[in-house]
Write a protein that holds these residues in place. Structure first.
Motif, PDB file in Angstrom:
ATOM      1  N   ASP B  15       0.823  -1.209   0.000  1.00 38.38           N
ATOM      2  CA  ASP B  15       0.000   0.000   0.000  1.00 38.38           C
ATOM      3  C   ASP B  15       0.858   1.261   0.000  1.00 38.38           C
ATOM      4  OD1 ASP B  15      -2.875  -0.505   0.132  1.00 38.38           O
ATOM      5  OD2 ASP B  15      -2.862   1.243   1.496  1.00 38.38           O
ATOM      6  N   THR B  16       1.749   1.336   0.964  1.00 37.59           N
ATOM      7  CA  THR B  16       2.596   2.512   1.093  1.00 37.59           C
ATOM      8  C   THR B  16       3.482   2.672  -0.141  1.00 37.59           C
ATOM      9  OG1 THR B  16       2.635   2.104   3.463  1.00 37.59           O
ATOM     10  CG2 THR B  16       4.216   3.679   2.607  1.00 37.59           C
ATOM     11  N   GLU B  17       4.002   1.553  -0.617  1.00 39.76           N
ATOM     12  CA  GLU B  17       4.864   1.598  -1.793  1.00 39.76           C
ATOM     13  C   GLU B  17       4.100   2.174  -2.991  1.00 39.76           C
ATOM     14  OE1 GLU B  17       7.459  -1.906  -1.992  1.00 39.76           O
ATOM     15  OE2 GLU B  17       7.345  -1.742  -4.164  1.00 39.76           O
ATOM     16  N   ALA B  18       2.868   1.764  -3.137  1.00 36.82           N
ATOM     17  CA  ALA B  18       2.067   2.270  -4.250  1.00 36.82           C
ATOM     18  C   ALA B  18       1.838   3.763  -4.106  1.00 36.82           C
ATOM     19  CB  ALA B  18       0.731   1.520  -4.314  1.00 36.82           C
ATOM     20  N   ARG B  19       1.587   4.209  -2.879  1.00 41.48           N
ATOM     21  CA  ARG B  19       1.363   5.636  -2.650  1.00 41.48           C
ATOM     22  C   ARG B  19       2.610   6.436  -2.995  1.00 41.48           C
ATOM     23  NH1 ARG B  19      -0.056   5.071   2.644  1.00 41.48           N
ATOM     24  NH2 ARG B  19       1.357   6.752   3.215  1.00 41.48           N
ATOM     25  N   ILE B  20       3.751   5.903  -2.588  1.00 47.14           N
ATOM     26  CA  ILE B  20       5.017   6.576  -2.906  1.00 47.14           C
ATOM     27  C   ILE B  20       5.215   6.653  -4.416  1.00 47.14           C
ATOM     28  CG2 ILE B  20       7.529   6.390  -2.748  1.00 47.14           C
ATOM     29  CD1 ILE B  20       7.163   5.121   0.009  1.00 47.14           C
ATOM     30  N   THR B  43       7.095  13.579   1.310  1.00 48.17           N
ATOM     31  CA  THR B  43       6.056  14.437   1.888  1.00 48.17           C
ATOM     32  C   THR B  43       4.739  14.285   1.132  1.00 48.17           C
ATOM     33  OG1 THR B  43       7.741  16.040   2.565  1.00 48.17           O
ATOM     34  CG2 THR B  43       5.462  16.812   2.458  1.00 48.17           C
ATOM     35  N   ALA B  44       4.827  14.278  -0.201  1.00 47.59           N
ATOM     36  CA  ALA B  44       3.620  14.129  -1.011  1.00 47.59           C
ATOM     37  C   ALA B  44       2.936  12.788  -0.752  1.00 47.59           C
ATOM     38  CB  ALA B  44       3.954  14.275  -2.493  1.00 47.59           C
ATOM     39  N   ALA B  45       3.716  11.780  -0.410  1.00 44.80           N
ATOM     40  CA  ALA B  45       3.156  10.462  -0.149  1.00 44.80           C
ATOM     41  C   ALA B  45       2.757  10.302   1.319  1.00 44.80           C
ATOM     42  CB  ALA B  45       4.162   9.380  -0.544  1.00 44.80           C
ATOM     43  N   GLY B  46       3.056  11.304   2.126  1.00 44.59           N
ATOM     44  CA  GLY B  46       2.681  11.238   3.538  1.00 44.59           C
ATOM     45  C   GLY B  46       3.579  10.348   4.366  1.00 44.59           C
ATOM     46  N   VAL B  47       4.812  10.137   3.912  1.00 48.13           N
ATOM     47  CA  VAL B  47       5.740   9.310   4.681  1.00 48.13           C
ATOM     48  C   VAL B  47       7.056  10.052   4.857  1.00 48.13           C
ATOM     49  CG1 VAL B  47       4.729   7.161   3.890  1.00 48.13           C
ATOM     50  CG2 VAL B  47       6.627   8.179   2.630  1.00 48.13           C
ATOM     51  N   ASN B  48       8.007   9.362   5.452  1.00 44.68           N
ATOM     52  CA  ASN B  48       9.300   9.950   5.726  1.00 44.68           C
ATOM     53  C   ASN B  48      10.288   9.661   4.597  1.00 44.68           C
ATOM     54  OD1 ASN B  48      12.189   9.551   7.029  1.00 44.68           O
ATOM     55  ND2 ASN B  48      11.050  11.187   8.053  1.00 44.68           N
ATOM     56  N   VAL B  52      11.345   6.094   1.896  1.00 41.44           N
ATOM     57  CA  VAL B  52      11.445   6.002   0.435  1.00 41.44           C
ATOM     58  C   VAL B  52      12.755   5.340   0.046  1.00 41.44           C
ATOM     59  CG1 VAL B  52      11.529   7.323  -1.701  1.00 41.44           C
ATOM     60  CG2 VAL B  52      10.004   8.042   0.132  1.00 41.44           C
ATOM     61  N   MET B  53      13.845   5.768   0.681  1.00 41.62           N
ATOM     62  CA  MET B  53      15.143   5.158   0.412  1.00 41.62           C
ATOM     63  C   MET B  53      15.119   3.684   0.785  1.00 41.62           C
ATOM     64  SD  MET B  53      16.980   7.428  -0.961  1.00 41.62           S
ATOM     65  CE  MET B  53      18.483   6.465  -0.904  1.00 41.62           C
ATOM     66  N   HIS B  54      14.480   3.398   1.909  1.00 37.71           N
ATOM     67  CA  HIS B  54      14.428   2.012   2.370  1.00 37.71           C
ATOM     68  C   HIS B  54      13.715   1.107   1.378  1.00 37.71           C
ATOM     69  CE1 HIS B  54      13.006  -1.279   5.187  1.00 37.71           C
ATOM     70  NE2 HIS B  54      14.311  -1.283   5.364  1.00 37.71           N
ATOM     71  N   TYR B  55      12.685   1.635   0.730  1.00 40.15           N
ATOM     72  CA  TYR B  55      11.919   0.824  -0.214  1.00 40.15           C
ATOM     73  C   TYR B  55      12.551   0.769  -1.598  1.00 40.15           C
ATOM     74  CZ  TYR B  55       7.881   0.310   2.868  1.00 40.15           C
ATOM     75  OH  TYR B  55       7.049  -0.030   3.894  1.00 40.15           O
ATOM     76  N   PHE B  56      13.124   1.874  -2.040  1.00 33.63           N
ATOM     77  CA  PHE B  56      13.572   1.937  -3.443  1.00 33.63           C
ATOM     78  C   PHE B  56      15.085   2.002  -3.587  1.00 33.63           C
ATOM     79  CE2 PHE B  56       9.195   3.306  -3.417  1.00 33.63           C
ATOM     80  CZ  PHE B  56       8.663   2.680  -4.516  1.00 33.63           C
ATOM     81  N   GLY B  57      15.798   2.146  -2.495  1.00 39.33           N
ATOM     82  CA  GLY B  57      17.250   2.040  -2.558  1.00 39.33           C
ATOM     83  C   GLY B  57      17.974   3.292  -2.986  1.00 39.33           C
ATOM     84  N   SER B  58      17.493   3.926  -4.051  1.00 40.51           N
ATOM     85  CA  SER B  58      18.153   5.135  -4.533  1.00 40.51           C
ATOM     86  C   SER B  58      17.157   5.953  -5.355  1.00 40.51           C
ATOM     87  CB  SER B  58      19.370   4.798  -5.400  1.00 40.51           C
ATOM     88  OG  SER B  58      18.953   4.270  -6.641  1.00 40.51           O
ATOM     89  N   LYS B  59      17.494   7.203  -5.562  1.00 46.51           N
ATOM     90  CA  LYS B  59      16.648   8.073  -6.362  1.00 46.51           C
ATOM     91  C   LYS B  59      16.553   7.539  -7.788  1.00 46.51           C
ATOM     92  CE  LYS B  59      16.313  12.871  -7.908  1.00 46.51           C
ATOM     93  NZ  LYS B  59      16.951  14.198  -7.918  1.00 46.51           N
ATOM     94  N   GLU B  60      17.655   7.058  -8.314  1.00 41.93           N
ATOM     95  CA  GLU B  60      17.690   6.523  -9.676  1.00 41.93           C
ATOM     96  C   GLU B  60      16.741   5.336  -9.813  1.00 41.93           C
ATOM     97  OE1 GLU B  60      18.017   6.880 -13.127  1.00 41.93           O
ATOM     98  OE2 GLU B  60      19.482   8.173 -12.183  1.00 41.93           O
ATOM     99  N   GLU B  61      16.734   4.467  -8.811  1.00 47.51           N
ATOM    100  CA  GLU B  61      15.864   3.305  -8.843  1.00 47.51           C
ATOM    101  C   GLU B  61      14.396   3.728  -8.757  1.00 47.51           C
ATOM    102  OE1 GLU B  61      14.826  -0.627  -9.133  1.00 47.51           O
ATOM    103  OE2 GLU B  61      16.799   0.305  -9.367  1.00 47.51           O
ATOM    104  N   LEU B  62      14.124   4.699  -7.914  1.00 47.87           N
ATOM    105  CA  LEU B  62      12.755   5.215  -7.812  1.00 47.87           C
ATOM    106  C   LEU B  62      12.285   5.766  -9.151  1.00 47.87           C
ATOM    107  CD1 LEU B  62      10.269   6.058  -6.110  1.00 47.87           C
ATOM    108  CD2 LEU B  62      11.474   8.190  -5.602  1.00 47.87           C
ATOM    109  N   PHE B  63      13.164   6.488  -9.827  1.00 45.23           N
ATOM    110  CA  PHE B  63      12.811   7.033 -11.132  1.00 45.23           C
ATOM    111  C   PHE B  63      12.542   5.916 -12.142  1.00 45.23           C
ATOM    112  CE2 PHE B  63      13.934   8.582 -15.369  1.00 45.23           C
ATOM    113  CZ  PHE B  63      13.128   9.692 -15.463  1.00 45.23           C
TER     114      PHE B  63
END
Lengths: 184, 184
Positions: B15-20, B43-48, B52-63
């Motif tokens: 759930d949280t991952e999808a919101r992020i 902030t937009a996802a309502g989390v810390n 985000v880093m914990h779930y996606f590892g890096s900004k590049e991976e999130l992108f």
DNA sequence: GTCTATATGTCGATAGAC
DNA sequence: GTCTATCGACATATAGAC
């Protein structure tokens, strides 16, 4: 009294300023606003970062000076051919000055604004040359097409536009422009 | 033994991952890669931000996860009409997922690569549907035109494309596509 | 005219508490 | 599963020496 220096301080300054501006244009065109650093521009120009700031005040100001482009006229005569002539200029030599704005137009507000400003004046002239009632839409499409072709050829290189002779591209685009310019 | 929690940890995580991911897509599409920060997405996802880093590892991976788009097929039948149908999809609803790549294509290498990869497969199919000998150039121009129109309409808004009905745009573009698809 | 030194801020990323 | 605290890197911009 000693001999006057062969280059006055003012001359020297204009010289260095021009070198910085050239380096800035190349870097901004290559990397975009965010990724170019004052330091990198300074190094490319062979000077110190502090000097760039001293001359241009801020990164934003440096970008504005580097992005300033001379407006191009729309030649008289048949509208479709006039547009093709303008596009030919853009396609024959790599237009570094234009690329400064184009590279950053999607990620830097000032670049988008600058482009919008240049485009609006330009779109008006195209509109005026088009007889149809939906001239604004037709002009907008012409602008979008020209932008897309230039961006793909010089910045994105998605397809085979990058290496194609300008004449081939223009020949293929002529029917497009004619249909967009022609009355309904 | 206590009652099982109404949402397991795994469910909560998805759930949280999808919101992020949704927040990331909107932010990346709006600001581009460089200007979006992990903090802003969090902030937009309502989390810390740490989460985000914990779930996606890096900004590049999130992108990369945010930019992943499902490839669209080229419908069978008349090539020009098939292309117009694809463009219609893009013009009728704002394609947020595509905009993630489009917004950053000029300033972020990974975005340009991702777009090139998606485009190459696509261009091949267009080429195959075109009888002419210079099919690669024609396909490249079609791609550049579609890119230019979508970018102008949703990101740049230089002209009056932004508010125009999709049908009007498609009607004006039909002759262009027909001439580019048709044999010499 | 040009450079050095540094103040100030913000980012991505890490480690660990709860 | 989520948050707090913090590190280290690098940016723009400033103040002043040479």
């Amino acid at each position: 009294m000693t001999e006057p220096p062969r280059r006055t301080r003012a001359q020297q300054r204009r010289d260095t300023e021009a070198r910085i501006l050239t380096a800035a244009r190349e870097t901004f065109a290559g990397l975009g606003y965010e990724r170019t650093t004052i330091r990198a521009v300074a190094t490319a120009a062979g000077v110190n970062a502090g000097l760039v700031m001293h001359y241009f005040g801020s990164k934003e100001e440096l970008f504005a000076r580097a992005a300033h482009l001379s407006p191009h006229e729309l030649p008289p005569g048949d509208p479709a051919e006039a547009l093709l002539a303008v596009l030919r200029e853009r396609l024959e030599g790599e237009p570094v000055a234009s690329l400064v704005l184009l590279r950053s137009m999607l990620t830097h507000t000032e670049a988008a604004d600058g482009l919008r400003e240049a485009a609006s004046e330009w779109l008006e002239r195209i509109e005026a040359a088009i007889p149809a009632g939906d001239a604004d839409l037709r002009a907008g499409l012409i602008g979008a097409i020209m932008m897309g072709v230039v961006v793909d050829r010089y910045l994105l290189k998605l397809g085979s536009l990058a290496d194609a002779p300008a004449d081939d591209l223009l020949a293929l685009l002529r029917p497009c422009f004619e249909s967009l310019v022609g009355a309904r």
